[in-house]
Design a protein around this motif. Structure first.
Motif, PDB file in Angstrom:
ATOM      1  N   GLY A 436      44.143  24.713 -38.532  1.00 18.38           N
ATOM      2  CA  GLY A 436      44.347  23.369 -37.981  1.00 18.38           C
ATOM      3  C   GLY A 436      43.973  23.215 -36.527  1.00 18.38           C
ATOM      4  O   GLY A 436      44.247  22.169 -35.937  1.00 18.38           O
ATOM      5  N   ALA A 437      43.314  24.213 -35.927  1.00 14.81           N
ATOM      6  CA  ALA A 437      42.908  24.110 -34.525  1.00 14.81           C
ATOM      7  C   ALA A 437      41.865  23.012 -34.371  1.00 14.81           C
ATOM      8  O   ALA A 437      40.902  22.943 -35.137  1.00 14.81           O
ATOM      9  CB  ALA A 437      42.353  25.444 -34.042  1.00 14.81           C
ATOM     10  N   GLU A 438      42.041  22.138 -33.382  1.00 14.94           N
ATOM     11  CA  GLU A 438      41.128  21.025 -33.163  1.00 14.94           C
ATOM     12  C   GLU A 438      40.043  21.410 -32.159  1.00 14.94           C
ATOM     13  O   GLU A 438      40.180  22.368 -31.392  1.00 14.94           O
ATOM     14  CB  GLU A 438      41.907  19.800 -32.671  1.00 14.94           C
ATOM     15  N   ASP A 439      38.947  20.608 -32.152  1.00 16.47           N
ATOM     16  CA  ASP A 439      37.812  20.909 -31.276  1.00 16.47           C
ATOM     17  C   ASP A 439      38.215  20.901 -29.803  1.00 16.47           C
ATOM     18  O   ASP A 439      37.628  21.627 -28.993  1.00 16.47           O
ATOM     19  CB  ASP A 439      36.694  19.893 -31.508  1.00 16.47           C
ATOM     20  N   SER A 440      39.178  20.069 -29.425  1.00 18.39           N
ATOM     21  CA  SER A 440      39.592  19.988 -28.021  1.00 18.39           C
ATOM     22  C   SER A 440      40.080  21.343 -27.520  1.00 18.39           C
ATOM     23  O   SER A 440      39.861  21.697 -26.353  1.00 18.39           O
ATOM     24  CB  SER A 440      40.710  18.949 -27.853  1.00 18.39           C
ATOM     25  N   LEU A 441      40.706  22.111 -28.399  1.00 16.43           N
ATOM     26  CA  LEU A 441      41.180  23.439 -28.024  1.00 16.43           C
ATOM     27  C   LEU A 441      40.073  24.476 -28.167  1.00 16.43           C
ATOM     28  O   LEU A 441      39.906  25.344 -27.302  1.00 16.43           O
ATOM     29  CB  LEU A 441      42.383  23.827 -28.891  1.00 16.43           C
ATOM     30  N   ILE A 442      39.284  24.362 -29.253  1.00 17.33           N
ATOM     31  CA  ILE A 442      38.220  25.338 -29.514  1.00 17.33           C
ATOM     32  C   ILE A 442      37.180  25.323 -28.394  1.00 17.33           C
ATOM     33  O   ILE A 442      36.667  26.360 -27.978  1.00 17.33           O
ATOM     34  CB  ILE A 442      37.548  25.059 -30.879  1.00 17.33           C
ATOM     35  N   GLU A 443      36.868  24.128 -27.881  1.00 15.49           N
ATOM     36  CA  GLU A 443      35.819  23.988 -26.876  1.00 15.49           C
ATOM     37  C   GLU A 443      36.333  24.160 -25.453  1.00 15.49           C
ATOM     38  O   GLU A 443      35.557  24.052 -24.503  1.00 15.49           O
ATOM     39  CB  GLU A 443      35.168  22.608 -27.023  1.00 15.49           C
ATOM     40  N   PHE A 444      37.628  24.415 -25.293  1.00 19.20           N
ATOM     41  CA  PHE A 444      38.182  24.570 -23.946  1.00 19.20           C
ATOM     42  C   PHE A 444      37.650  25.857 -23.308  1.00 19.20           C
ATOM     43  O   PHE A 444      37.739  26.945 -23.890  1.00 19.20           O
ATOM     44  CB  PHE A 444      39.714  24.606 -24.014  1.00 19.20           C
ATOM     45  N   GLU A 445      37.094  25.722 -22.100  1.00 16.89           N
ATOM     46  CA  GLU A 445      36.483  26.859 -21.427  1.00 16.89           C
ATOM     47  C   GLU A 445      37.538  27.911 -21.076  1.00 16.89           C
ATOM     48  O   GLU A 445      38.602  27.594 -20.552  1.00 16.89           O
ATOM     49  CB  GLU A 445      35.795  26.398 -20.133  1.00 16.89           C
ATOM     50  N   GLY A 446      37.218  29.161 -21.368  1.00 21.96           N
ATOM     51  CA  GLY A 446      38.117  30.268 -21.040  1.00 21.96           C
ATOM     52  C   GLY A 446      38.812  30.845 -22.246  1.00 21.96           C
ATOM     53  O   GLY A 446      39.388  31.935 -22.177  1.00 21.96           O
ATOM     54  N   LEU A 447      38.765  30.126 -23.381  1.00 26.10           N
ATOM     55  CA  LEU A 447      39.394  30.617 -24.610  1.00 26.10           C
ATOM     56  C   LEU A 447      38.330  31.150 -25.560  1.00 26.10           C
ATOM     57  O   LEU A 447      37.386  30.434 -25.916  1.00 26.10           O
ATOM     58  CB  LEU A 447      40.192  29.498 -25.294  1.00 26.10           C
ATOM     59  N   THR A 448      38.487  32.392 -25.983  1.00 30.32           N
ATOM     60  CA  THR A 448      37.585  32.972 -26.977  1.00 30.32           C
ATOM     61  C   THR A 448      38.057  32.556 -28.362  1.00 30.32           C
ATOM     62  O   THR A 448      39.209  32.106 -28.541  1.00 30.32           O
ATOM     63  CB  THR A 448      37.587  34.506 -26.872  1.00 30.32           C
ATOM     64  N   PRO A 449      37.189  32.689 -29.387  1.00 27.47           N
ATOM     65  CA  PRO A 449      37.626  32.346 -30.748  1.00 27.47           C
ATOM     66  C   PRO A 449      38.884  33.110 -31.170  1.00 27.47           C
ATOM     67  O   PRO A 449      39.755  32.558 -31.853  1.00 27.47           O
ATOM     68  CB  PRO A 449      36.417  32.733 -31.599  1.00 27.47           C
ATOM     69  N   GLN A 450      38.972  34.383 -30.774  1.00 30.51           N
ATOM     70  CA  GLN A 450      40.162  35.166 -31.130  1.00 30.51           C
ATOM     71  C   GLN A 450      41.412  34.602 -30.453  1.00 30.51           C
ATOM     72  O   GLN A 450      42.497  34.602 -31.037  1.00 30.51           O
ATOM     73  CB  GLN A 450      39.966  36.632 -30.748  1.00 30.51           C
ATOM     74  N   MET A 451      41.257  34.128 -29.221  1.00 29.56           N
ATOM     75  CA  MET A 451      42.394  33.531 -28.522  1.00 29.56           C
ATOM     76  C   MET A 451      42.823  32.235 -29.205  1.00 29.56           C
ATOM     77  O   MET A 451      44.019  31.977 -29.387  1.00 29.56           O
ATOM     78  CB  MET A 451      42.026  33.238 -27.059  1.00 29.56           C
ATOM     79  N   VAL A 452      41.827  31.414 -29.595  1.00 27.87           N
ATOM     80  CA  VAL A 452      42.138  30.155 -30.289  1.00 27.87           C
ATOM     81  C   VAL A 452      42.860  30.442 -31.600  1.00 27.87           C
ATOM     82  O   VAL A 452      43.825  29.753 -31.970  1.00 27.87           O
ATOM     83  CB  VAL A 452      40.855  29.337 -30.536  1.00 27.87           C
ATOM     84  N   GLU A 453      42.406  31.487 -32.312  1.00 30.21           N
ATOM     85  CA  GLU A 453      43.057  31.869 -33.565  1.00 30.21           C
ATOM     86  C   GLU A 453      44.503  32.287 -33.325  1.00 30.21           C
ATOM     87  O   GLU A 453      45.414  31.873 -34.068  1.00 30.21           O
ATOM     88  CB  GLU A 453      42.284  33.015 -34.213  1.00 30.21           C
ATOM     89  N   ALA A 454      44.740  33.076 -32.265  1.00 30.02           N
ATOM     90  CA  ALA A 454      46.098  33.510 -31.960  1.00 30.02           C
ATOM     91  C   ALA A 454      46.980  32.321 -31.586  1.00 30.02           C
ATOM     92  O   ALA A 454      48.157  32.241 -31.984  1.00 30.02           O
ATOM     93  CB  ALA A 454      46.074  34.522 -30.810  1.00 30.02           C
ATOM     94  N   LEU A 455      46.428  31.354 -30.839  1.00 24.89           N
ATOM     95  CA  LEU A 455      47.187  30.158 -30.475  1.00 24.89           C
ATOM     96  C   LEU A 455      47.524  29.335 -31.719  1.00 24.89           C
ATOM     97  O   LEU A 455      48.657  28.848 -31.872  1.00 24.89           O
ATOM     98  CB  LEU A 455      46.388  29.309 -29.477  1.00 24.89           C
ATOM     99  N   ALA A 456      46.543  29.168 -32.600  1.00 25.89           N
ATOM    100  CA  ALA A 456      46.768  28.379 -33.814  1.00 25.89           C
ATOM    101  C   ALA A 456      47.834  29.013 -34.699  1.00 25.89           C
ATOM    102  O   ALA A 456      48.648  28.305 -35.306  1.00 25.89           O
ATOM    103  CB  ALA A 456      45.457  28.232 -34.587  1.00 25.89           C
ATOM    104  N   LYS A 457      47.833  30.355 -34.758  1.00 21.88           N
ATOM    105  CA  LYS A 457      48.868  31.032 -35.540  1.00 21.88           C
ATOM    106  C   LYS A 457      50.257  30.785 -34.952  1.00 21.88           C
ATOM    107  O   LYS A 457      51.259  30.870 -35.666  1.00 21.88           O
ATOM    108  CB  LYS A 457      48.583  32.532 -35.583  1.00 21.88           C
TER     109      LYS A 457
END
Length: 538
Positions: A436-457
């Motif tokens: 359920g991670a949205e593009d606003s978070l995925i495209e935020f500079e400084g976050l890697t895909p793995q970080m976005v995945e950890a945040l979404a979890k």
């Protein structure tokens, strides 16, 4: 009753007697009397009137006057105490706003109720003056040792007579099971002096680390003179303590000076602290050296310092483990307090097993991800490579410096590492979107895909969710509960995100969302830089 000449003289005598007894200025007592008489006069002439009383300091004669203040025409609120400029002209030649019309009024007779009221006012003012005097006397004594006499015990707390006031030694500030009886002499540390509604409160302590430091200052002239400085103190009151000292004179041994001839100086402190054992250690600016000293009498084989986490790992011989930890963890706990670091103690065997486990884990990572044989993977680990990012983006010359690696092999290693990372990023991104991670978070500079995945979890799926996080929720931190430090795990802590990085990212997100005005941040930046420069001594 009217104020007769006898009563007038008696006013001065009473004021002087009260001032002597309470050790306050006689003028304060007379001012209290003037105030009380003025209140009595107001009850007679009207509470809205501004009645003032002046007592002559030589004769005791009390003069009662009514005062009216000149104000603007539209500012009159109390017609009994205020007049306009026009109304004041019959009384004053050239009246101006702020002038006063003063008329003498007949003295009042103090009835029984008025006399009682006057007495209460005087007593109240005298008590306030006495409290102010006590506070002024003791406020500068915070942080020093004071001698007193035990007066009584209240619910385990000791009330101590300290001369011109009373102090309190709370039950948790006593050493062990200390007990006192009335009239026992006591020495304690003035921990705090506070002005409270019931008067100045003087709080004493015998468990505060600074109590021991002040005792050493009294026993060791070199500390009092500043030749030796106490840099840190840690105590387990009544049981054991550690004190770190440094000498600014190369000819003076700081430890020997504190111990004294045949231990005379340290024994004097030990006797005051109910037999508390004291380890005196030399202070060092090098944290590792200081820690080795702090863990005495245990021997340390190796120290590994983690600056980011403010943690330190100490490796000791197997037979030294119990000595380093101490009874119920006392030795390592005191060393931790002394150095301000979180200390992990490992035996040489445990450290060897852990290092071998890390070596094996990294070897397996390179074997699986880069399709290498065990020997080549071990070679990379031995050369200091710890993850795929280092292999993928390191300067090619560093790979070429490894024996047996030519240019084509180095390029192939980097190609495989980058392909593996890209595949992992793609998988993490798909997983994050599925969560359920949205593009606003995925495209935020400084976050890697793995970080976005950890945040979404962790149910952080939008930029708004991210902007509401505290820095410690992202990077982790420490809290203290019941005197014990507790680790708070951060969502992105496994990715090496520091508190400073977390603060910057959260603030950037808030600016992007319009929650924070970027111009305000820019205005604050020069001041912050100036403070940093000042702290750095620039």
């Amino acid at each position: 009753m009217a104020i007769t000449s006898a009563n007038q003289l008696e006013l001065l005598q009473t004021a002087e007697a009260v001032a002597r007894e309470k050790m306050i200025d006689p003028d304060l007592v007379i001012e209290a009397m003037e105030d009380s008489l003025a209140r009595a006069a107001k009850s007679r002439y009207g509470s809205e009137m501004d009645i003032r009383v002046k007592i002559d300091r030589k004769t005791g004669n009390a003069t009662f006057t009514r005062v009216r203040t000149v104000v603007d025409d539209d500012a009159v609120e109390n017609y009994q105490a205020q007049v306009t400029v026009a109304q004041a002209r019959p009384y004053l030649d050239d009246p101006k706003v702020g002038d006063e019309i003063v008329d003498e009024v007949p003295p009042v007779e103090l009835g029984r109720i008025a006399a009682q009221s006057a007495k209460q006012v005087i007593l109240q003012r005298v008590r306030e003056a006495e409290r102010d005097r006590q506070y002024e006397e003791f406020k500068d004594r915070a942080g020093t040792i004071i001698n007193g006499v035990v007066k009584r015990e209240e619910y385990g707390n000791i009330i101590v007579d300290v001369g011109r006031g009373e102090a309190i030694l709370r039950r948790n500030e006593k050493i062990g099971r200390e007990s006192y009886r009335p009239n026992d002499r006591i020495r304690a540390y003035v921990k705090d002096v506070r002005r409270e509604a019931r008067g100045p409160q003087i709080f004493l302590s015998r468990t505060d680390p600074q109590f021991m430091a002040e005792l050493f200052k009294m026993e060791v002239p070199e500390i009092y003179d500043g030749v030796i400085e106490i840099k840190a103190v840690a105590r387990d009151p009544g049981s054991r303590a550690k004190i770190a000292v440094i000498s600014y004179d190369n000819s003076i041994d700081p430890v020997g000076a504190c111990v004294g001839m045949r231990g005379s100086r340290v024994q004097a402190v030990v006797g005051e602290l109910q037999g508390e054992k004291i380890d005196i250690i030399p202070w060092s600016g090098d944290q590792a050296t200081f820690l080795v000293n702090a863990l005495q009498p245990a021997e340390v084989a190796k120290v590994v310092f983690d600056e980011d986490a403010s943690r330190i790992e100490v490796v000791v011989p197997d037979e030294q483990l119990s000595l380093a930890i101490g009874r119920r963890g006392q030795n390592v706990r005191l060393a931790s307090q002394l150095t301000g670091l979180d200390i992990d103690i490992l035996t040489e065997e445990e450290e060897s097993k852990r290092r071998q486990a890390e070596f094996n884990a990294r070897t397996k990572l390179f074997m699986d991800a880069l399709d290498l044989d065990e020997f080549f993977a071990q070679l990379l680990v031995a050369e200091g490579f710890t993850n795929l990012e280092e292999v993928a983006y390191v300067d090619l010359d560093e790979l070429l410096s490894i024996e047996g690696v030519d240019e084509s092999t180095a390029e192939e290693l980097q190609t495989r590492a980058r392909e593996n990372l890209e595949a992992a990023n793609k998988a993490a991104l798909e997983s994050a979107r599925a969560l359920g991670a949205e593009d606003s978070l995925i495209e935020f500079e400084g976050l890697t895909p793995q970080m976005v995945e950890a945040l979404a979890k962790d149910d952080v799926k939008t930029l708004e969710d991210f902007a509401t996080l505290a820095d410690w929720e992202i990077a982790g931190g420490w809290t203290t509960e019941n005197g014990q430090r507790k680790k708070d795990e951060g969502i992105l802590e496994p990715f090496g995100v520091s508190l400073e990085d977390a603060q910057a990212m959260v603030m950037t997100a808030r600016v992007m969302l319009g929650w924070v005005d970027p111009t305000e941040l820019e205005a604050e930046t020069p001041d912050a830089e100036g403070e940093d420069e000042q702290e750095a001594g620039v």
